[in-house]
Design a protein around this motif. Structure first.
Motif, PDB file in Angstrom:
ATOM      1  N   MET A   1      42.440  14.166  45.263  1.00 44.71           N
ATOM      2  CA  MET A   1      42.550  14.667  46.631  1.00 44.71           C
ATOM      3  C   MET A   1      43.994  14.873  47.063  1.00 44.71           C
ATOM      4  N   ALA A   2      44.932  14.494  46.186  1.00 44.80           N
ATOM      5  CA  ALA A   2      46.342  14.817  46.421  1.00 44.80           C
ATOM      6  C   ALA A   2      46.749  16.067  45.643  1.00 44.80           C
ATOM      7  N   ALA A   3      45.762  16.769  45.065  1.00 47.23           N
ATOM      8  CA  ALA A   3      46.076  17.912  44.201  1.00 47.23           C
ATOM      9  C   ALA A   3      46.816  19.018  44.940  1.00 47.23           C
ATOM     10  N   GLU A   4      46.486  19.237  46.223  1.00 44.86           N
ATOM     11  CA  GLU A   4      47.178  20.287  46.977  1.00 44.86           C
ATOM     12  C   GLU A   4      48.612  19.890  47.313  1.00 44.86           C
ATOM     13  N   GLU A   5      48.932  18.601  47.122  1.00 46.19           N
ATOM     14  CA  GLU A   5      50.287  18.133  47.407  1.00 46.19           C
ATOM     15  C   GLU A   5      51.066  17.842  46.129  1.00 46.19           C
ATOM     16  N   ALA A   6      50.493  18.210  44.979  1.00 42.93           N
ATOM     17  CA  ALA A   6      51.142  17.990  43.686  1.00 42.93           C
ATOM     18  C   ALA A   6      51.979  19.194  43.293  1.00 42.93           C
ATOM     19  N   LYS A   7      53.182  18.911  42.813  1.00 41.70           N
ATOM     20  CA  LYS A   7      54.007  19.963  42.246  1.00 41.70           C
ATOM     21  C   LYS A   7      53.476  20.292  40.849  1.00 41.70           C
ATOM     22  N   ASP A   8      53.257  21.569  40.577  1.00 40.84           N
ATOM     23  CA  ASP A   8      52.739  22.014  39.279  1.00 40.84           C
ATOM     24  C   ASP A   8      51.517  21.177  38.872  1.00 40.84           C
ATOM     25  N   PRO A   9      50.426  21.224  39.656  1.00 41.30           N
ATOM     26  CA  PRO A   9      49.284  20.334  39.421  1.00 41.30           C
ATOM     27  C   PRO A   9      48.675  20.441  38.030  1.00 41.30           C
ATOM     28  N   GLN A  10      48.777  21.622  37.407  1.00 44.00           N
ATOM     29  CA  GLN A  10      48.180  21.782  36.077  1.00 44.00           C
ATOM     30  C   GLN A  10      48.880  20.925  35.022  1.00 44.00           C
ATOM     31  N   ARG A  11      50.126  20.519  35.281  1.00 41.61           N
ATOM     32  CA  ARG A  11      50.843  19.659  34.344  1.00 41.61           C
ATOM     33  C   ARG A  11      50.865  18.209  34.809  1.00 41.61           C
ATOM     34  N   THR A  12      51.080  18.013  36.093  1.00 43.48           N
ATOM     35  CA  THR A  12      51.272  16.645  36.591  1.00 43.48           C
ATOM     36  C   THR A  12      49.978  15.851  36.669  1.00 43.48           C
ATOM     37  N   ILE A  13      48.882  16.505  37.020  1.00 43.44           N
ATOM     38  CA  ILE A  13      47.614  15.784  37.205  1.00 43.44           C
ATOM     39  C   ILE A  13      47.074  15.192  35.905  1.00 43.44           C
ATOM     40  N   PRO A  14      47.036  15.945  34.784  1.00 46.73           N
ATOM     41  CA  PRO A  14      46.548  15.307  33.552  1.00 46.73           C
ATOM     42  C   PRO A  14      47.355  14.081  33.146  1.00 46.73           C
ATOM     43  N   LYS A  15      48.686  14.158  33.273  1.00 46.95           N
ATOM     44  CA  LYS A  15      49.511  12.995  32.934  1.00 46.95           C
ATOM     45  C   LYS A  15      49.156  11.802  33.821  1.00 46.95           C
ATOM     46  N   ALA A  16      48.987  12.047  35.120  1.00 49.37           N
ATOM     47  CA  ALA A  16      48.697  10.965  36.053  1.00 49.37           C
ATOM     48  C   ALA A  16      47.331  10.347  35.794  1.00 49.37           C
ATOM     49  N   PHE A  17      46.309  11.173  35.616  1.00 50.46           N
ATOM     50  CA  PHE A  17      44.949  10.670  35.421  1.00 50.46           C
ATOM     51  C   PHE A  17      44.798   9.923  34.098  1.00 50.46           C
ATOM     52  N   ILE A  18      45.279  10.526  33.021  1.00 46.50           N
ATOM     53  CA  ILE A  18      45.103   9.913  31.704  1.00 46.50           C
ATOM     54  C   ILE A  18      45.919   8.634  31.604  1.00 46.50           C
ATOM     55  N   GLY A  19      47.166   8.686  32.076  1.00 42.58           N
ATOM     56  CA  GLY A  19      47.969   7.464  32.100  1.00 42.58           C
ATOM     57  C   GLY A  19      47.349   6.397  32.978  1.00 42.58           C
ATOM     58  N   GLY A  20      46.758   6.812  34.104  1.00 43.39           N
ATOM     59  CA  GLY A  20      46.149   5.860  35.023  1.00 43.39           C
ATOM     60  C   GLY A  20      44.948   5.154  34.441  1.00 43.39           C
ATOM     61  N   ILE A  21      44.027   5.889  33.834  1.00 43.03           N
ATOM     62  CA  ILE A  21      42.816   5.251  33.316  1.00 43.03           C
ATOM     63  C   ILE A  21      43.134   4.352  32.137  1.00 43.03           C
ATOM     64  N   LEU A  22      44.109   4.723  31.309  1.00 43.34           N
ATOM     65  CA  LEU A  22      44.494   3.860  30.191  1.00 43.34           C
ATOM     66  C   LEU A  22      45.175   2.593  30.699  1.00 43.34           C
ATOM     67  N   THR A  23      46.029   2.719  31.706  1.00 43.82           N
ATOM     68  CA  THR A  23      46.675   1.551  32.305  1.00 43.82           C
ATOM     69  C   THR A  23      45.642   0.578  32.859  1.00 43.82           C
ATOM     70  N   LEU A  24      44.679   1.101  33.609  1.00 43.87           N
ATOM     71  CA  LEU A  24      43.682   0.247  34.248  1.00 43.87           C
ATOM     72  C   LEU A  24      42.753  -0.408  33.239  1.00 43.87           C
ATOM     73  N   THR A  25      42.400   0.306  32.173  1.00 46.70           N
ATOM     74  CA  THR A  25      41.515  -0.265  31.147  1.00 46.70           C
ATOM     75  C   THR A  25      42.185  -1.456  30.470  1.00 46.70           C
ATOM     76  N   VAL A  26      43.448  -1.302  30.097  1.00 46.96           N
ATOM     77  CA  VAL A  26      44.178  -2.393  29.451  1.00 46.96           C
ATOM     78  C   VAL A  26      44.303  -3.588  30.396  1.00 46.96           C
ATOM     79  N   LEU A  27      44.655  -3.340  31.654  1.00 44.51           N
ATOM     80  CA  LEU A  27      44.808  -4.429  32.614  1.00 44.51           C
ATOM     81  C   LEU A  27      43.483  -5.141  32.880  1.00 44.51           C
TER      82      LEU A  27
END
Length: 469
Positions: free
Chosen positions: A217-243
Motif C-alpha cells: 500500500m506504499a507502492a504509489e509512494e515508492a521510487k521505481d516500484p518495479q525495482r524497489t518493491i521486490p527487494k523489500a518484500f523478498i528481503g522482508g519475508i526472509l528476515t521474518l522467517t529466520v527471526l
C-alpha cells in the motif's frame, strides 16, 4: 463547461531500504508476543510444524504477490489487484477484507503498549496510553511519508537488534530436550490427536507474519516500484522467517515451555530463566521490546490509511476520505478515520465480550480472517490476470508459476476452513459485517461512477513503470 475530474495522488519518496523497514516493521511485534499461545494448542513440536507450513505459505504468497504489486503499484494494494481482475465486486471483497485486517489489528497492539507501560508504571491507565499512542503516531504519519518511513526503519532495526540479543543471551542455556519435552500437545510422542492442536494453532503462526503485505500500500509512494518493491518484500519475508523460527526455538529450549505458553511476554520470561530477574540484559529486553510493538503499530497505521484513501478515491468510501494534505501530501483524513475506529474499540474493550473474552482479545482473530480472505482473492487475481491480461507489464514474475501461487492459495483456503471451525462465532460476525458492507456497496454505485477514472484499476492501458519525482 465540463469539469475535469482530478485523481488525488501521493508523493514518491521511498527506496528499497525504507520499504523493507515498513514490510518487516508491520509484522515484527508478532515475534514478541501472541505466537506462544500456539504452544498451548499444539505444543512446541506441533506448533513448529504449523509455523513451518505457514512460513511456506507466506513465502509462496509474497513471491507471487510481488508480481501483482510491481505490475499494479497502487495505494489500494489487494483492492486494486482484485478490481483489475474481477471488477468492482472483486475490489469490494478485497478492500473490505484488507480494511478488517488493518483497522482491527492496531487497537490490540495499542492496548499491548498500554499494558506494557502499566507494568512499569502502575499508576498509568493502559487505555489512555493506547489512545496517546494513536494520537502520536497519527500525527507522525500526517507529517509526511518520508518522516514516517524513516522512523519506522529506525524502530524496526532496534526491534531486530533486540531479538538477536535475546537469542544470543539465552543460547548458552538452550537444550533441545527442553524444547521436545511434551512437544506434541503435551505428549512426548506423536499421535493423531496432535492434529487438532496443529490446526487450532494456525492463527498464532499467522501472527508471526500477519500484515507484511501492507507494504504494497506504499507502492504509489515508492521510487521505481518495479525495482524497489521486490527487494523489500523478498528481503522482508526472509528476515521474518529466520527471526520467527529462531525466537521460537530458543525460547522453547531454555526451560519449561508450558510456563510461557499462555502469557503476553514470553521472551522476557524465557530470558529470566537464564540471567535472573535483576540482569541488565533483561531490563534492556523489556524496554527495547517496546520498539517491536511501536514498529508494527506505526506501520499498520500507514497501511490502513492508504487503503482507506484508495477505497475513497475509487468511490467505495466517502470521497472526503481521499483528501490529500496540501502541505504534507499524506492522506490525513484516512489516517484520522482509522484512528477514530481504533480508539472506539479501545474504549469498548470491557463493554463488548465475545465468547467470554474482551473485544481486543477477539479483534486479532478477526483481523486474521480479513487477511486470509484477502490472500485467497489476491492469488485468484494473479491467476485471472495471467489469462485476461497476458500483455500486462510484469517487471517481476512469480517464480515457480503456477505452483507457488497455487500452494499459497491452497494453504490459505485450508487456513480459512480451520479458522472457521475453531472460531465459528467470530466468523459469523465477520460474515455479517461483510453483508452489511456489501449493502453499502450496492447502495453507493453512483459514487463509483462519479469517481475520477483510474487507469490502474480499469486496465485501459499498460501501467507505467517509471518513478515519480
Amino acid at each position: 463547461m465540463q469539469t475535469t475530474k482530478v485523481t488525488p495522488v501521493l508523493k514518491r519518496t521511498l527506496g528499497s531500504f525504507k520499504l523493507w523497514g515498513i514490510a518487516v516493521g508491520l509484522v515484527i511485534s508478532g515475534e514478541y508476543f501472541g505466537w506462544s499461545y500456539g504452544w498451548a494448542q499444539a505444543g512446541t513440536l506441533g506448533f513448529l510444524i504449523t509455523a513451518i507450513v505457514i512460513a511456506a505459505m507466506y513465502c509462496a504468497f509474497i513471491f507471487s504477490f510481488t508480481e501483482l504489486t510491481t505490475s499494479i503499484p497502487h495505494a489500494g494494494g489487494p483492492f486494486a489487484y482484485a478490481y483489475r481482475a474481477f471488477g468492482p465486486t472483486g475490489g469490494f471483497v478485497a478492500g473490505f477484507a484488507t480494511l478488517v485486517e488493518f483497522v482491527f489489528a492496531p487497537p490490540a497492539i495499542a492496548m499491548a503498549i498500554g499494558a506494557y507501560l502499566n507494568v512499569q508504571f502502575p499508576a498509568i491507565e493502559p487505555k489512555w496510553v493506547a489512545v496517546g499512542a494513536y494520537i502520536v503516531f497519527m500525527v507522525l504519519n500526517i507529517l509526511g511519508v518520508s518522516i514516517a518511513a524513516t522512523f519506522e526503519l529506525l524502530v524496526t532495526l532496534l526491534a531486530i537488534f533486540e531479538l538477536l540479543v535475546f537469542m544470543g543471551v539465552v543460547a548458552p542455556g538452550f537444550e533441545m530436550s527442553n524444547f521436545m519435552h511434551g512437544g506434541w500437545a503435551g505428549s512426548d510422542t506423536f499421535s493423531p490427536a496432535a492434529f487438532s492442536g496443529i490446526f487450532a494453532a494456525i492463527p498464532f503462526a499467522i501472527w508471526f507474519f500477519l500484515a507484511i503485505e501492507g507494504a504494497s500500500m506504499a507502492a504509489e509512494e515508492a521510487k521505481d516500484p518495479q525495482r524497489t518493491i521486490p527487494k523489500a518484500f523478498i528481503g522482508g519475508i526472509l528476515t521474518l522467517t529466520v527471526l520467527a523460527l529462531g525466537v521460537m526455538l530458543f525460547a522453547g529450549g531454555v526451560g519449561d515451555w508450558t510456563k510461557l505458553s499462555n502469557i503476553n511476554d514470553p521472551l522476557p520470561q524465557a530470558m529470566k530463566l537464564i540471567v535472573g530477574s535483576n540482569s541488565g540484559w533483561l531490563h534492556m529486553l523489556v524496554w527495547l521490546g517496546l520498539f517491536g510493538l511501536i514498529a508494527s503499530f506505526h506501520g499498520i497505521i500507514m497501511g490502513y490509511s492508504r487503503q482507506i484513501f484508495a477505497l475513497a478515491r475509487a468511490g467505495y468510501l466517502p470521497k472526503r476520505l481521499s483528501s490529500v494534505n496540501a502541505r504534507f501530501q499524506t492522506p490525513h483524513l484516512g489516517i484520522i478515520a482509522g484512528g477514530v475506529v481504533g480508539i472506539a474499540a479501545i474504549f469498548s474493550d470491557s463493554l463488548i465480550v465475545i465468547g467470554g473474552q474482551p473485544l481486543t482479545a477477539n479483534i486479532v482473530t478477526m483481523s486474521v480472517f480479513g487477511a486470509i480472505v484477502m490472500y485467497i482473492i489476491s492469488m485468484a487475481a494473479l491467476f485471472k490476470l495471467r489469462r485476461s491480461e497476458p500483455n500486462l507489464i510484469r517487471p517481476f514474475r512469480a517464480p515457480l508459476y503456477p505452483f507457488a501461487p497455487a500452494l499459497a492459495l491452497v494453504l490459505a483456503v485450508v487456513c480459512l476452513i480451520a479458522m472457521i471451525y475453531y472460531n465459528t462465532l467470530l466468523f459469523m460476525i465477520f460474515a455479517a459485517m461483510m453483508l452489511l458492507a456489501y449493502a453499502w456497496f450496492r447502495l453507493t454505485h453512483q459514487a463509483r461512477a462519479d469517481a475520477a477514472e483510474d487507469l490502474q484499476l480499469r486496465g485501459l492501458q499498460p501501467v507505467p513503470a517509471k518513478s515519480g519525482k
